[in-house]
Design an enzyme around this catalytic site. Structure first.
Site, PDB file in Angstrom:
ATOM      1  N   GLY A  18       3.423  -6.150   2.877  1.00 53.05           N
ATOM      2  CA  GLY A  18       4.457  -5.588   2.059  1.00 53.05           C
ATOM      3  C   GLY A  18       5.229  -4.272   2.550  1.00 53.05           C
ATOM      4  O   GLY A  18       6.265  -4.069   1.973  1.00 53.05           O
TER       5      GLY A  18
ATOM      6  N   GLU B 282       1.725   2.356   2.512  1.00 48.90           N
ATOM      7  CA  GLU B 282       1.407   1.178   1.505  1.00 48.90           C
ATOM      8  C   GLU B 282       2.750   0.865   0.947  1.00 48.90           C
ATOM      9  O   GLU B 282       3.627   1.694   0.443  1.00 48.90           O
ATOM     10  CB  GLU B 282       0.430   1.582   0.550  1.00 48.90           C
TER      11      GLU B 282
ATOM     12  N   ASP C  92      -1.684  -0.174  -7.203  1.00 48.00           N
ATOM     13  CA  ASP C  92      -1.744  -0.389  -8.540  1.00 48.00           C
ATOM     14  C   ASP C  92      -2.919  -0.165  -8.984  1.00 48.00           C
ATOM     15  O   ASP C  92      -3.179   0.965  -9.428  1.00 48.00           O
ATOM     16  CB  ASP C  92      -1.510  -2.167  -8.359  1.00 48.00           C
TER      17      ASP C  92
ATOM     18  N   LYS D 222       1.735   3.033  -9.817  1.00 48.55           N
ATOM     19  CA  LYS D 222       1.381   2.783 -11.080  1.00 48.55           C
ATOM     20  C   LYS D 222       0.469   3.391 -11.726  1.00 48.55           C
ATOM     21  O   LYS D 222      -0.520   3.027 -11.573  1.00 48.55           O
ATOM     22  CB  LYS D 222       1.136   1.141 -11.334  1.00 48.55           C
TER      23      LYS D 222
ATOM     24  N   ASP E  74       6.253  -8.994  -3.086  1.00 44.71           N
ATOM     25  CA  ASP E  74       6.684 -10.576  -3.070  1.00 44.71           C
ATOM     26  C   ASP E  74       6.134 -10.945  -4.481  1.00 44.71           C
ATOM     27  O   ASP E  74       5.011 -10.255  -5.111  1.00 44.71           O
ATOM     28  CB  ASP E  74       5.926 -11.099  -2.039  1.00 44.71           C
TER      29      ASP E  74
END
Ligand code: IMP
Length: 179
Positions: free
Chosen positions: A48, A102, A106, A134, A162
């Site tokens: 990612g 990163e 989360d 988050k 994704d």
């Protein structure tokens, strides 16, 4: 900006590439100032982070090295439980300042596992740079030192992130459309 459909889900525009670029540049300035004497090793966590890492590291102008890693999780024996293996790390990291790159933090479960592995290898210090965070979901004690943007607890795609393998190539970030 258009909305996009990936498999069974529709996503609507959330963060434009201009805003992304602004935040990534700001983040690089902090890294340049704070880590200039550290000769850091950036560890880019695939898949990612590839887009964020490319943009970020073009703005990093201090002496550094860059490497790419993946985390694989497999079941160990019943006594060891779930084992996290680091794939791709060939550099000697003992005594070094390592910056984990990163895409998103989360719950922080992934990050915690990675930092544990790195600390076991005797690094001087681990710094974390994440494009997104988050805060409502993140409950771990590890400080995320460099954050591009803080977002609510929504599912986003694009800019490397994704949904079921799709959407990584989008240059803007999109959020799951609520019905
Ligand atoms: P954590 O272990 O809960 O912090 O999750 C980290 C990983 O979950 C990230 O590296 C992503 O692969 C994935 N992830 C978490 N939130 C999102 C999201 O909103 N979109 C896409 N992937 C996400």
């Amino acid at each position: 900006m258009r909305q996009v459909t990936l498999k069974d889900k529709t996503f609507v525009p959330y963060i434009t590439s201009d805003k992304i670029s602004e935040s990534v540049k700001k983040l690089a300035l902090s890294i340049n100032a704070e880590l200039k004497d550290e000769f850091p090793l950036f560890l880019v966590v695939l898949n990612g982070s590839f887009m964020f890492a490319a943009d970020l590291l073009k703005e990093v102008d201090i002496p550094c090295e860059i490497s790419f890693i993946k985390l694989a999780s497999y079941h160990g024996t019943s006594s060891t439980g779930n084992v996290t293996e680091l794939i791709g790390l060939t550099e000697e990291i003992k005594g070094r300042t390592v910056v984990v790159v990163e895409d998103i933090v989360d719950t922080g479960v992934t990050l915690e596992k990675l930092v544990t592995v790195l600390n076991k290898k005797g690094v001087k210090q681990v710094k974390i740079a994440s494009f997104l965070l988050k805060p409502e979901a993140y409950k771990k004690d590890i400080e995320v030192n460099y954050v591009g943007m803080r977002i609510p607890n929504d599912f986003v795609v694009g800019y490397g992130l994704d949904y079921d393998g799709l959407g990584r190539n989008l240059k803007d970030v999109f959020v799951l459309k609520s019905n």
